[in-house]
Design a protein around this motif. Structure first.
Motif, PDB file in Angstrom:
ATOM      1  N   THR A 211       0.839  -1.182   0.000  1.00 17.38           N
ATOM      2  CA  THR A 211       0.000   0.000   0.000  1.00 17.38           C
ATOM      3  C   THR A 211       0.876   1.235   0.000  1.00 17.38           C
ATOM      4  O   THR A 211       1.911   1.279   0.635  1.00 17.38           O
ATOM      5  CB  THR A 211      -0.909   0.001   1.233  1.00 17.38           C
TER       6      THR A 211
ATOM      7  N   VAL B 287      -4.931  -9.053  -4.257  1.00 19.59           N
ATOM      8  CA  VAL B 287      -5.877  -7.946  -4.425  1.00 19.59           C
ATOM      9  C   VAL B 287      -5.114  -6.649  -4.682  1.00 19.59           C
ATOM     10  O   VAL B 287      -5.483  -5.862  -5.563  1.00 19.59           O
ATOM     11  CB  VAL B 287      -6.809  -7.825  -3.202  1.00 19.59           C
ATOM     12  N   GLU B 288      -4.031  -6.420  -3.950  1.00 23.77           N
ATOM     13  CA  GLU B 288      -3.222  -5.211  -4.157  1.00 23.77           C
ATOM     14  C   GLU B 288      -2.585  -5.213  -5.544  1.00 23.77           C
ATOM     15  O   GLU B 288      -2.540  -4.168  -6.209  1.00 23.77           O
ATOM     16  CB  GLU B 288      -2.145  -5.089  -3.076  1.00 23.77           C
TER      17      GLU B 288
ATOM     18  N   ARG C 234      -5.158  -4.248  -8.133  1.00 21.22           N
ATOM     19  CA  ARG C 234      -5.374  -2.787  -8.144  1.00 21.22           C
ATOM     20  C   ARG C 234      -4.221  -2.076  -8.827  1.00 21.22           C
ATOM     21  O   ARG C 234      -4.424  -1.165  -9.629  1.00 21.22           O
ATOM     22  CB  ARG C 234      -5.537  -2.267  -6.729  1.00 21.22           C
ATOM     23  N   LEU C 235      -3.005  -2.485  -8.503  1.00 17.79           N
ATOM     24  CA  LEU C 235      -1.818  -1.885  -9.081  1.00 17.79           C
ATOM     25  C   LEU C 235      -1.772  -2.111 -10.591  1.00 17.79           C
ATOM     26  O   LEU C 235      -1.418  -1.225 -11.354  1.00 17.79           O
ATOM     27  CB  LEU C 235      -0.564  -2.453  -8.402  1.00 17.79           C
ATOM     28  N   ARG C 236      -2.149  -3.316 -11.010  1.00 17.73           N
ATOM     29  CA  ARG C 236      -2.134  -3.679 -12.440  1.00 17.73           C
ATOM     30  C   ARG C 236      -2.991  -2.710 -13.253  1.00 17.73           C
ATOM     31  O   ARG C 236      -2.627  -2.331 -14.369  1.00 17.73           O
ATOM     32  CB  ARG C 236      -2.667  -5.108 -12.601  1.00 17.73           C
ATOM     33  N   ASP C 237      -4.081  -2.252 -12.692  1.00 16.51           N
ATOM     34  CA  ASP C 237      -4.972  -1.337 -13.404  1.00 16.51           C
ATOM     35  C   ASP C 237      -4.338   0.029 -13.637  1.00 16.51           C
ATOM     36  O   ASP C 237      -4.786   0.774 -14.500  1.00 16.51           O
ATOM     37  CB  ASP C 237      -6.283  -1.176 -12.638  1.00 16.51           C
TER      38      ASP C 237
END
Length: 94
Positions: free
Chosen positions: A2, A85-86, A89-92
């Motif tokens: 994060t 999950v992180e 999100r980062l991939r997007d």
């Protein structure tokens, strides 16, 4: 993971990976059964495994992990649900 703000982050989402699931009993990990280790559900790329994971019910995410080659500090050899999950999100944003 994060709070990552480095615009130069490089993650190879095409790296080989496997999605694995822990045997469970009453929606909890069951390592006391005949198969005490997570079993293979899907072999593919890191991206494909993340997508497969994200399609699973959120209430069962804790039973899954992704195995892949480590990539610096952000991608370890075994990724827990929280890390997956992180990464999704980062991939997007990459």
């Amino acid at each position: 993971m994060t709070g990552v703000s480095d615009a130069n982050i490089q993650i190879d989402f095409n790296a080989p990976a496997s999605l694995r699931k822990w045997p469970s009993l009453n929606n909890e990990r069951n390592s006391n059964g005949a198969w005490p280790d997570p079993y293979l559900l899907f072999d593919g790329t890191l991206d494909e495994c993340i997508r497969q994971f994200m399609e699973r019910p959120i209430t069962t995410h804790h039973l899954y992990e992704i195995h892949t080659a480590p990539q610096g500090e952000l991608v370890s050899a075994v990724l827990s649900a929280k890390h997956i999950v992180e990464l999704a999100r980062l991939r997007d944003f990459l």
